[in-house]
Motif scaffolding. Structure first.
Motif, PDB file in Angstrom:
ATOM      1  N   VAL A 113       7.558   9.345   8.664  1.00  0.00           N
ATOM      2  CA  VAL A 113       7.078   8.587   7.503  1.00  0.00           C
ATOM      3  C   VAL A 113       5.693   8.024   7.756  1.00  0.00           C
ATOM      4  CG1 VAL A 113       7.580   6.699   5.921  1.00  0.00           C
ATOM      5  CG2 VAL A 113       9.445   7.988   6.922  1.00  0.00           C
ATOM      6  N   ASN A 117       2.565   9.044   5.529  1.00  0.00           N
ATOM      7  CA  ASN A 117       1.828   8.065   4.730  1.00  0.00           C
ATOM      8  C   ASN A 117       0.334   8.117   5.025  1.00  0.00           C
ATOM      9  OD1 ASN A 117       4.234   7.256   3.681  1.00  0.00           O
ATOM     10  ND2 ASN A 117       4.414   5.403   4.937  1.00  0.00           N
ATOM     11  N   PHE A 141      11.935  11.340   3.798  1.00  0.00           N
ATOM     12  CA  PHE A 141      12.127   9.925   3.447  1.00  0.00           C
ATOM     13  C   PHE A 141      10.802   9.350   3.002  1.00  0.00           C
ATOM     14  CE2 PHE A 141      14.791  10.992   7.101  1.00  0.00           C
ATOM     15  CZ  PHE A 141      16.051  10.872   6.509  1.00  0.00           C
ATOM     16  N   ARG A 142      10.875   8.517   1.969  1.00  0.00           N
ATOM     17  CA  ARG A 142       9.645   7.858   1.501  1.00  0.00           C
ATOM     18  C   ARG A 142       9.898   6.364   1.419  1.00  0.00           C
ATOM     19  NH1 ARG A 142      10.562  11.677  -2.724  1.00  0.00           N
ATOM     20  NH2 ARG A 142       9.699  13.667  -2.089  1.00  0.00           N
ATOM     21  N   ASP A 143       8.884   5.579   1.789  1.00  0.00           N
ATOM     22  CA  ASP A 143       9.012   4.132   1.650  1.00  0.00           C
ATOM     23  C   ASP A 143       7.997   3.620   0.622  1.00  0.00           C
ATOM     24  OD1 ASP A 143       6.654   4.288   2.963  1.00  0.00           O
ATOM     25  OD2 ASP A 143       7.323   3.371   4.827  1.00  0.00           O
ATOM     26  N   VAL A 144       7.903   2.295   0.489  1.00  0.00           N
ATOM     27  CA  VAL A 144       6.965   1.706  -0.487  1.00  0.00           C
ATOM     28  C   VAL A 144       5.562   2.219  -0.234  1.00  0.00           C
ATOM     29  CG1 VAL A 144       6.366  -0.446  -1.607  1.00  0.00           C
ATOM     30  CG2 VAL A 144       8.217  -0.411   0.053  1.00  0.00           C
ATOM     31  N   SER A 146       4.563   5.034   1.070  1.00  0.00           N
ATOM     32  CA  SER A 146       4.359   6.399   0.601  1.00  0.00           C
ATOM     33  C   SER A 146       4.027   6.394  -0.888  1.00  0.00           C
ATOM     34  CB  SER A 146       5.604   7.246   0.815  1.00  0.00           C
ATOM     35  OG  SER A 146       6.285   6.868   1.975  1.00  0.00           O
ATOM     36  N   TRP A 147       4.846   5.655  -1.645  1.00  0.00           N
ATOM     37  CA  TRP A 147       4.629   5.595  -3.095  1.00  0.00           C
ATOM     38  C   TRP A 147       3.286   4.962  -3.428  1.00  0.00           C
ATOM     39  CZ3 TRP A 147       7.355   7.952  -6.841  1.00  0.00           C
ATOM     40  CH2 TRP A 147       8.626   8.436  -6.521  1.00  0.00           C
ATOM     41  N   GLU A 175      12.653   2.137  -4.773  1.00  0.00           N
ATOM     42  CA  GLU A 175      11.639   1.416  -3.989  1.00  0.00           C
ATOM     43  C   GLU A 175      11.002   0.350  -4.874  1.00  0.00           C
ATOM     44  OE1 GLU A 175      10.969   1.199  -0.995  1.00  0.00           O
ATOM     45  OE2 GLU A 175      12.081   2.920  -0.217  1.00  0.00           O
ATOM     46  N   ASN A 178       5.313  -3.437  -4.134  1.00  0.00           N
ATOM     47  CA  ASN A 178       4.878  -4.700  -3.525  1.00  0.00           C
ATOM     48  C   ASN A 178       3.511  -5.095  -4.091  1.00  0.00           C
ATOM     49  OD1 ASN A 178       2.991  -3.088  -2.256  1.00  0.00           O
ATOM     50  ND2 ASN A 178       4.051  -3.066  -0.284  1.00  0.00           N
TER      51      ASN A 178
END
Length: 687
Positions: A113, A117, A141-144, A146-147, A175, A178
DNA sequence: CCAGACAGCG
């Protein structure tokens, strides 16, 4: 010192020293030591490359990375790739970005990840949304982050709707955005002027308690300002618990954007007296804001204030104030700034150079404009548009057309402004068939839908070519409501070809669309007078008077040495007025001998013939030209500017003057440039 | 590993 460094250190010691030097920022020593190692191991490469990146020496970092790839059989690790990705991002180096991506795949970092990113961010900074998408879609897998990186990439690439789409979609994918996501996405709402989405994001911000974040709230102020909701912008600003320089800059920009100069200036005043630290953007916001709102003098005043405060004008300052040289039509001022641009090596910058090209063209010096354009290392749509428009303004339709073809050949995509430029160039040079072909190709080959202006251009093309009936048919068949531009073009053609019938139709439409424009009444009156329809002509003038419309006073000006000399009709206020009138008398005689006949159709007053001729001699453009000739100072050309369209009789007279005196006379009227040389005008009498 | 403000064309 360097020579005294220990050489042939055992690898573990070399690494230790490189580490020490790298961490202390002494990259010269670190590199020196590194270069002496015959076979550096992976940790050593990584230490050096990440140190170079960290200290902003991205170019060197990438060079070492390419060295590493070429002569090494060692596999890169994650940290190394992360550093190089960062370096590529800061240089916007797509080519090497792709290499890093390739290596990440080859050495099996795809599912990471963190690295993923970084790659998305790298592609985003390189403005390569395809690459970013490839990485994003391939991540297991993607987290905040990544988005957020993906959304941010879309914004960088100008894919604003896609950015908003990513913001909405990430919620569905579990997600939560933020504060970084929010401050990346708000500029998209701002650029789209999408108040609805902006409010939606604002709601999200309030619900999630992000309002205290200075990035978020400044972005909100900016968004509301861009959507022209200045009250909302001020409300958000007032509610902020913490403000920094950028927050203030945003508010200043907000007021100027909403055309409230005084408020913008007063916010700037409060910022200064409140002890908030100013930066370049603060000064540039005020100067640029004044310029955008026509407050040229104020802009120049703030510019000198800026310099007194110890800020040297930077590239952005210069680009903002350059148009001041066209507002004042000051070629000399333009040349001074040109010198400044040259001395400060602002020449590589596309925006600055494009502004300069435009300034020279607007000041009447197309040759200088061409020269700057030809020296540009690369050109984008706006710079091509500028050069095309410059030629159109000067009546060089053929050259505008050539530039357009060259632009297409070089792979730069035309936009709607490009076509307005080319088509108006065609109309001034009577390139009817060419412009019809281009008009047809707009939507088909370039996916640019013709708008009202493009249609008006086509009416102008046909009208100037004397194909008035066709022009009228074109207007009637237009898929969009014909604007004043279209009818005005037809009316202009009717004046040149003395077509009373269509002239009446066009003028009557114009009297409805823009009842306050004096030019339309004057044009129709001229048409009627030349058809000897005196009573109808005076009815037209009566209509104008009854509606309280007054003809704008015509005025012409010319710069001699450092002063601008302005003339109105019958002006006797100039120091050299006596000389000017004596000269015009003397010229009048010579012109008559050469075949000049005064054309009194252009006199609006009801006076007798002799008086009419006298009124003609008084026109402001003639006075300015005469003044210019009297003050030539060895120059071979003079430049006169007029606020209205040039009068037909003056146009004719100036052709004679240019021939008799043997100079080039350039007159810029409200529409275009006329180059008078050797008894002819570049507009070929279709002014 | 992700965020802000100031500049060019009709």
């Amino acid at each position: 010192m360097l020579s005294k460094l220990p050489t042939n250190l055992p690898p573990h010691l070399a690494l230790k020293f490189i580490k020490v030097y790298s961490n202390s920022g002494d990259l010269q020593r670190a590199r020196h030591l590194f270069d002496k190692i015959p076979q550096p191991d992976l940790p050593t490469w990584t230490i050096l490359i990440s140190a170079l990146t960290k200290h902003g020496r991205s170019l060197e970092a990438i060079q070492y990375y390419n060295d590493f790839r070429h002569k090494n059989c060692v596999e890169p690790d994650k940290l190394l790739l992360l550093s190089v990705a960062k370096a590529c991002a800061s240089l916007r180096d797509v080519m090497n970005a792709k290499r890093v991506h390739e290596d990440a795949i080859r050495f099996g970092f795809c599912s990471d990840v963190l690295l993923g990113n970084a790659l998305i961010d790298m592609y985003g900074k390189c403005r390569c949304s395809e690459g970013a998408r490839l990485v994003f879609d391939g991540m297991p897998f993607r987290d905040v982050i990544s988005w957020t990186s993906m959304a941010s990439c879309y914004v960088n690439c100008g894919l604003l709707r896609e950015a908003l789409g990513a913001f909405r979609k990430m919620g569905l994918n579990g997600e939560r955005p933020n504060s970084v996501t929010v401050s990346s996405i708000l500029p998209a709402c701002a650029d789209l002027k999408d108040l609805k989405s902006g409010r939606e994001v604002h709601g999200f911000v309030v619900r999630n308690g992000m309002i205290g974040n200075v990035f978020v709230s400044s972005a909100l102020v900016n968004m509301y300002a861009s959507c022209l909701s200045i009250r909302q912008a001020q409300l958000v600003f007032d509610s902020m618990s913490r403000r920094d320089t950028v927050s203030w800059n945003v508010l200043i920009t907000a007021y100027f954007l909403n055309k409230e100069c005084e408020k913008g200036l007063s916010v700037f005043g409060r910022m200064m007296s409140g002890g908030v630290e100013l930066n370049y953007a603060s000064w540039n916001a005020v100067i640029g804001g004044c310029m955008q709102n026509g407050r040229t003098e104020k802009a120049l005043e703030v510019l000198s204030q800026m310099q007194n405060s110890g800020f040297k004008p930077n590239q952005i300052t210069i680009t903002s104030v350059l148009p001041a040289c066209t507002n004042l039509e000051s070629l000399r001022g333009g040349k001074q700034i040109h010198g400044y641009i040259f001395r400060h090596r602002f020449f590589q910058d596309l925006t600055t150079t494009t502004a300069l090209v435009f300034v020279y063209a607007k000041c009447g010096d197309l040759e200088l404009s061409r020269r700057v354009f030809s020296m540009m290392p690369k050109r984008d749509t706006v710079s091509w548009n500028t050069m095309i428009i410059a030629n159109s303004m000067h009546g060089n339709g053929e050259e505008a057309l050539l530039l357009f073809r060259e632009m297409l050949d070089s792979g730069v995509r035309p936009n709607s402004v490009t076509f307005t430029g080319v088509l108006s160039g065609c109309s001034h040079s009577r390139l009817v068939d060419e412009s019809l072909l281009i008009f047809d190709s707009m939507s088909r080959d370039h996916s640019v839908e013709p708008d009202a202006d493009h249609h008006s251009c086509m009416v102008d093309v046909l009208s100037r070519a004397g194909r008035l009936e066709e022009a009228y048919e074109f207007i009637k068949k237009m898929p969009i409501e014909p604007t004043a531009g279209a009818w005005g073009a037809l009316l202009g053609g009717c004046r040149v070809y003395k077509n009373v019938e269509l002239g009446r139709i066009a003028a009557n439409r114009l009297f409805e669309i823009e009842p306050d424009n004096p030019g339309n009444y004057v044009l129709l009156s001229n048409i009627l007078v030349s058809a000897k329809l005196w009573s109808e002509a005076s009815e037209t003038r009566k209509l104008m008077r009854d509606r309280g419309v007054t003809k704008n006073p015509g005025c012409s000006w010319i710069q001699v040495r450092n002063r601008v000399h302005t003339f109105v009709v019958g002006d006797k206020s100039n120091d050299q007025s006596d000389e000017i009138y004596r000269f015009l008398d003397y010229m009048g005689e010579k012109m008559r001998i050469a075949g000049y006949l005064p054309n009194t159709d252009f006199v609006l007053q009801d006076v007798d013939q002799e008086e009419k001729e006298e009124v003609l001699c008084n026109h402001s453009e003639k006075l300015a030209v005469a003044f210019g000739i009297l003050n030539l100072n060895g120059e071979s050309s003079i430049r006169v500017f007029k606020n209205l369209r040039i009068c037909g009789d003056c146009h004719n007279a100036i052709k004679f003057m240019a021939k008799i005196v043997g100079v080039q006379i350039i007159v810029r009227d409200s529409l275009r440039f006329h180059h008078f040389r050797n008894g002819l005008c570049s507009c070929r009498d279709f002014w």
